[in-house]
Design an enzyme around this catalytic site. Sequence first.
Site, PDB file in Angstrom:
ATOM      1  N   GLU A  59     -19.285 -10.549  26.061  1.00 29.22           N
ATOM      2  CA  GLU A  59     -20.251  -9.505  26.926  1.00 29.22           C
ATOM      3  C   GLU A  59     -20.627 -10.228  28.264  1.00 29.22           C
ATOM      4  O   GLU A  59     -21.923 -10.215  28.605  1.00 29.22           O
ATOM      5  CB  GLU A  59     -21.445  -8.987  26.304  1.00 29.22           C
ATOM      6  CG  GLU A  59     -20.852  -7.985  25.014  1.00 29.22           C
ATOM      7  CD  GLU A  59     -22.185  -7.239  24.536  1.00 29.22           C
ATOM      8  OE1 GLU A  59     -23.380  -7.754  24.581  1.00 29.22           O
ATOM      9  OE2 GLU A  59     -21.905  -6.515  23.567  1.00 29.22           O
ATOM     10  N   GLU A 119     -16.724  -4.404  20.044  1.00 36.17           N
ATOM     11  CA  GLU A 119     -17.975  -3.995  19.395  1.00 36.17           C
ATOM     12  C   GLU A 119     -18.112  -2.512  19.403  1.00 36.17           C
ATOM     13  O   GLU A 119     -17.813  -1.884  20.620  1.00 36.17           O
ATOM     14  CB  GLU A 119     -19.057  -4.628  19.764  1.00 36.17           C
ATOM     15  CG  GLU A 119     -19.170  -6.190  19.418  1.00 36.17           C
ATOM     16  CD  GLU A 119     -20.337  -6.863  20.005  1.00 36.17           C
ATOM     17  OE1 GLU A 119     -21.308  -6.192  20.356  1.00 36.17           O
ATOM     18  OE2 GLU A 119     -20.676  -8.227  20.163  1.00 36.17           O
TER      19      GLU A 119
END
Length: 467
Positions: free
Chosen positions: A194, A319
């Site tokens: 991320e 995710e």
Amino acid sequence: MILKILRTACVLLIGMYLPNGATYLHTSGSDLFDANNQKVRLTGVNWFGLETSNMCPHGLWARDYKGMLTDVKKFGFNCIRLPFCNAMLRDGAMPTSINFYGNDPSRPSATNVMNAELQGKTALVVMDSIISACGQLGLKVILDNHSREPDGYMNELVWYTAKTSEAQWIADWVMLATRYKNNATVVGCDLDNEPHGKGPATGSLWASGNVLYDWDKAATRCGNAILAANADVLIFVEGVQEYGATTYWWGGNLRGVRSNPVLLSNPAKLVYSPHEYGPEVFNQTWFTDASFPTNLSMVWDSAFGYIAREKKAPLLVGEFGIKDATSFKGSEGIWFDTFLAYMGTTISWTFWCLNPNSGDTGGILSDDWKTPVQWKIDKLEPYMAPLIGGNATPVVPKLPSRLQHDQRVTSRYVLKGDCAPYLGKNILITNAKGALVFDSKTHAISPNYAKALEKTHGIVFVKIYKK
């Protein structure tokens, strides 16, 4: 009745196994293939903890690690995404909160011992042990560099810190790539979890021209260094938060790929890996738009989906997760169902997460670390793919949980698509006691059953031969 048996206790006996060695993966267009050029998908689950101050996967205070991985396979996943931090790679880094006494329901012990293989081991050797156990079960592993420091993932906007330079970050990846070279269990490296931040010089960017913040260029440097050390692994590259005037989930904005793709020395090893969540994590504007949920496919196509649709590269959604399908007046569940259908049986994914102690999403396991949250598994099951590669475990295609009970006309059938390895094979299915419950020579696949399989699994029935 037959459908219940198929769902709960089926063993597929087809007289064939995938050949040994068909385990390293490569890409072509938007698809993943094994070494025998058979199309495959990764459909797994995240098991976090190595990236935290515990420096070991969470739950080992309550369970045995092999028992938990046995459950992962039993639930139907074919891989795990394994988050870690760079600090756990250092000499002498030791895990905490591992229980060595108890009895795991999926790995019973007559001597009341758990995790014996991990006692006194460093965090890196614990990672080795997790990977080894995955290999024994036929599960693949994606290594996910979740943070540089333990629990640092919320604060680290870029791929380097004051303690871990870019050079050290790349060196750590090269070390791992070398350590697991010729280990077909480790199929890929998710370079940085991320990357995010807004505005110039405040976080990870894409093709801005600033070498200190351009994540796409750093991913290219790191990916090529890994491939120089280990040519077999896939390189998973996440997006950023902001690109141009657009913002998206951390790591989910891959709009920059269209004009500035990552350029690896071997393009057949590149997979882009966005993250996607529902309003439980943050109530983004598209969840309250008047056109919700029909607007979602356009949102996803714009942020990352075009990469697969235009066959630029495969996607693996690293995710996505859910805690309560009824939250936000049901919008959470609507988002989840819509996203699963969007990925279908073409996009790979790793669900967040196995752990029940994820504040945003909870997990596949309940708070006791033993009981599965069955409704989540039921939602995921139609989109799961078989195990990848050749070991002693036969590949079992996932069958839908609920189908119409009208299998009466005897017939034979031929499959293509996701069941290409079984083309023309006779399929026998027995229950746990060994009693035959399905024989493709004498049992029927009705038109309704075929349509349901095609809808949920992308399986196409080429022809049904009636007797």
